[in-house]
Design a protein around this motif. Structure first.
Motif, PDB file in Angstrom:
ATOM      1  N   ILE A  10       0.874  -1.175   0.000  1.00 31.62           N
ATOM      2  CA  ILE A  10       0.000   0.000   0.000  1.00 31.62           C
ATOM      3  C   ILE A  10       0.905   1.217   0.000  1.00 31.62           C
ATOM      4  N   VAL A  11       0.793   2.024  -1.040  1.00 31.41           N
ATOM      5  CA  VAL A  11       1.561   3.266  -1.141  1.00 31.41           C
ATOM      6  C   VAL A  11       0.588   4.407  -0.892  1.00 31.41           C
ATOM      7  N   ARG A  12       0.906   5.217   0.114  1.00 27.86           N
ATOM      8  CA  ARG A  12       0.064   6.371   0.453  1.00 27.86           C
ATOM      9  C   ARG A  12       0.824   7.645   0.110  1.00 27.86           C
ATOM     10  N   GLY A  13       0.054   8.677  -0.199  1.00 27.47           N
ATOM     11  CA  GLY A  13       0.665   9.962  -0.500  1.00 27.47           C
ATOM     12  C   GLY A  13      -0.362  11.073  -0.441  1.00 27.47           C
ATOM     13  N   THR A  14       0.091  12.266  -0.784  1.00 27.44           N
ATOM     14  CA  THR A  14      -0.739  13.454  -0.781  1.00 27.44           C
ATOM     15  C   THR A  14      -0.689  14.086  -2.159  1.00 27.44           C
ATOM     16  N   PHE A  15      -1.866  14.430  -2.684  1.00 25.46           N
ATOM     17  CA  PHE A  15      -1.881  15.174  -3.940  1.00 25.46           C
ATOM     18  C   PHE A  15      -1.238  16.533  -3.690  1.00 25.46           C
ATOM     19  N   ARG A  50     -13.346  12.908  -2.488  1.00 22.69           N
ATOM     20  CA  ARG A  50     -13.638  14.216  -3.110  1.00 22.69           C
ATOM     21  C   ARG A  50     -12.761  15.360  -2.599  1.00 22.69           C
ATOM     22  N   THR A  51     -12.140  15.202  -1.438  1.00 26.35           N
ATOM     23  CA  THR A  51     -11.305  16.282  -0.916  1.00 26.35           C
ATOM     24  C   THR A  51     -10.030  16.454  -1.732  1.00 26.35           C
ATOM     25  N   LEU A  52      -9.653  15.403  -2.471  1.00 22.27           N
ATOM     26  CA  LEU A  52      -8.427  15.404  -3.288  1.00 22.27           C
ATOM     27  C   LEU A  52      -7.198  15.794  -2.473  1.00 22.27           C
ATOM     28  N   LYS A  53      -7.161  15.283  -1.249  1.00 22.05           N
ATOM     29  CA  LYS A  53      -5.995  15.552  -0.410  1.00 22.05           C
ATOM     30  C   LYS A  53      -5.057  14.348  -0.399  1.00 22.05           C
ATOM     31  N   HIS A  54      -5.519  13.229   0.139  1.00 20.24           N
ATOM     32  CA  HIS A  54      -4.690  12.029   0.242  1.00 20.24           C
ATOM     33  C   HIS A  54      -5.171  10.966  -0.734  1.00 20.24           C
ATOM     34  N   PHE A  55      -4.287  10.053  -1.078  1.00 18.02           N
ATOM     35  CA  PHE A  55      -4.633   8.932  -1.944  1.00 18.02           C
ATOM     36  C   PHE A  55      -3.868   7.710  -1.490  1.00 18.02           C
ATOM     37  N   SER A  56      -4.288   6.563  -1.979  1.00 16.49           N
ATOM     38  CA  SER A  56      -3.526   5.339  -1.762  1.00 16.49           C
ATOM     39  C   SER A  56      -3.588   4.488  -3.023  1.00 16.49           C
ATOM     40  N   TYR A  57      -2.532   3.752  -3.232  1.00 16.20           N
ATOM     41  CA  TYR A  57      -2.426   2.788  -4.324  1.00 16.20           C
ATOM     42  C   TYR A  57      -2.203   1.434  -3.669  1.00 16.20           C
ATOM     43  N   ARG A  58      -2.883   0.427  -4.168  1.00 22.12           N
ATOM     44  CA  ARG A  58      -2.657  -0.939  -3.704  1.00 22.12           C
ATOM     45  C   ARG A  58      -2.070  -1.718  -4.864  1.00 22.12           C
ATOM     46  N   LEU A  59      -0.923  -2.352  -4.614  1.00 19.61           N
ATOM     47  CA  LEU A  59      -0.218  -3.062  -5.677  1.00 19.61           C
ATOM     48  C   LEU A  59       0.234  -4.438  -5.222  1.00 19.61           C
ATOM     49  N   VAL A  60       0.406  -5.323  -6.208  1.00 19.62           N
ATOM     50  CA  VAL A  60       1.046  -6.610  -5.997  1.00 19.62           C
ATOM     51  C   VAL A  60       2.414  -6.504  -6.659  1.00 19.62           C
ATOM     52  N   ALA A  74      10.098  -0.011  -2.637  1.00 21.26           N
ATOM     53  CA  ALA A  74      10.717   0.905  -3.605  1.00 21.26           C
ATOM     54  C   ALA A  74      10.170   0.655  -5.008  1.00 21.26           C
ATOM     55  N   LEU A  75      10.009  -0.612  -5.385  1.00 20.83           N
ATOM     56  CA  LEU A  75       9.450  -0.930  -6.701  1.00 20.83           C
ATOM     57  C   LEU A  75       8.023  -0.413  -6.823  1.00 20.83           C
ATOM     58  N   ALA A  76       7.232  -0.591  -5.764  1.00 23.05           N
ATOM     59  CA  ALA A  76       5.848  -0.117  -5.774  1.00 23.05           C
ATOM     60  C   ALA A  76       5.795   1.407  -5.873  1.00 23.05           C
ATOM     61  N   GLU A  77       6.620   2.089  -5.102  1.00 21.03           N
ATOM     62  CA  GLU A  77       6.634   3.553  -5.149  1.00 21.03           C
ATOM     63  C   GLU A  77       7.051   4.049  -6.528  1.00 21.03           C
ATOM     64  N   ASP A  78       7.986   3.363  -7.161  1.00 20.48           N
ATOM     65  CA  ASP A  78       8.397   3.730  -8.508  1.00 20.48           C
ATOM     66  C   ASP A  78       7.229   3.586  -9.493  1.00 20.48           C
ATOM     67  N   ARG A  79       6.473   2.501  -9.364  1.00 20.73           N
ATOM     68  CA  ARG A  79       5.302   2.314 -10.233  1.00 20.73           C
ATOM     69  C   ARG A  79       4.268   3.410 -10.026  1.00 20.73           C
ATOM     70  N   VAL A  80       4.053   3.781  -8.764  1.00 22.16           N
ATOM     71  CA  VAL A  80       3.079   4.826  -8.447  1.00 22.16           C
ATOM     72  C   VAL A  80       3.540   6.168  -9.005  1.00 22.16           C
ATOM     73  N   GLU A  81       4.815   6.499  -8.828  1.00 22.27           N
ATOM     74  CA  GLU A  81       5.354   7.743  -9.382  1.00 22.27           C
ATOM     75  C   GLU A  81       5.145   7.793 -10.888  1.00 22.27           C
ATOM     76  N   THR A  82       5.454   6.704 -11.573  1.00 21.37           N
ATOM     77  CA  THR A  82       5.291   6.647 -13.025  1.00 21.37           C
ATOM     78  C   THR A  82       3.833   6.831 -13.422  1.00 21.37           C
ATOM     79  N   ALA A  83       2.933   6.134 -12.737  1.00 17.54           N
ATOM     80  CA  ALA A  83       1.508   6.225 -13.060  1.00 17.54           C
ATOM     81  C   ALA A  83       0.980   7.642 -12.848  1.00 17.54           C
TER      82      ALA A  83
END
Length: 110
Positions: A10-15, A50-60, A74-83
């Motif tokens: 699970i990669v979490r971040g902030t828009f 709808r607040t468009l503040k935080h998000f999460s990505y779930r990856l395998v 690190a691999l997951a975060e790289d995929r999220v950055e690219t996406a």
């Protein structure tokens, strides 16, 4: 190449610094990216509200077990950055939580 393990990440971040175009596209698709969209996939599953503040990505992520959880994260975060960059959405503060499915202990009820 060593033994491969499967990780759920699970990669979490902030828009951050979203353009008007990004905000419009994200809000138009918000219903498709809610709680019902949460699933672990290789491409990643983006969820936000709808607040468009935080998000999460779930990856395998499948990675060499010797590289450990840090490499899977690190691999997951790289995929999220690219996406996110391909979609044109600004972000900051990525952090990941990694679960190694191959070493996870399952307690069965008796």
């Amino acid at each position: 190449m060593g033994t491969q393990h499967t990780y759920r990440v699970i990669v979490r971040g902030t828009f951050d610094g979203l353009s008007e175009d990004s905000r419009t596209r994200l809000l138009a698709e918000v219903d498709a990216h809610g709680l019902t969209a949460m699933q672990f996939t290789e491409e990643g599953s983006l969820t936000y509200d709808r607040t468009l503040k935080h998000f999460s990505y779930r990856l395998v992520v499948v990675s060499d077990a010797a590289d450990g959880d840090e490499m899977a994260g690190a691999l997951a975060e790289d995929r999220v950055e690219t996406a996110l960059e391909e979609l044109g959405h600004g972000y900051k503060g990525l952090r990941s939580t990694v679960t190694d499915l191959d070493t996870m202990k399952i307690n069965y009820k008796r």
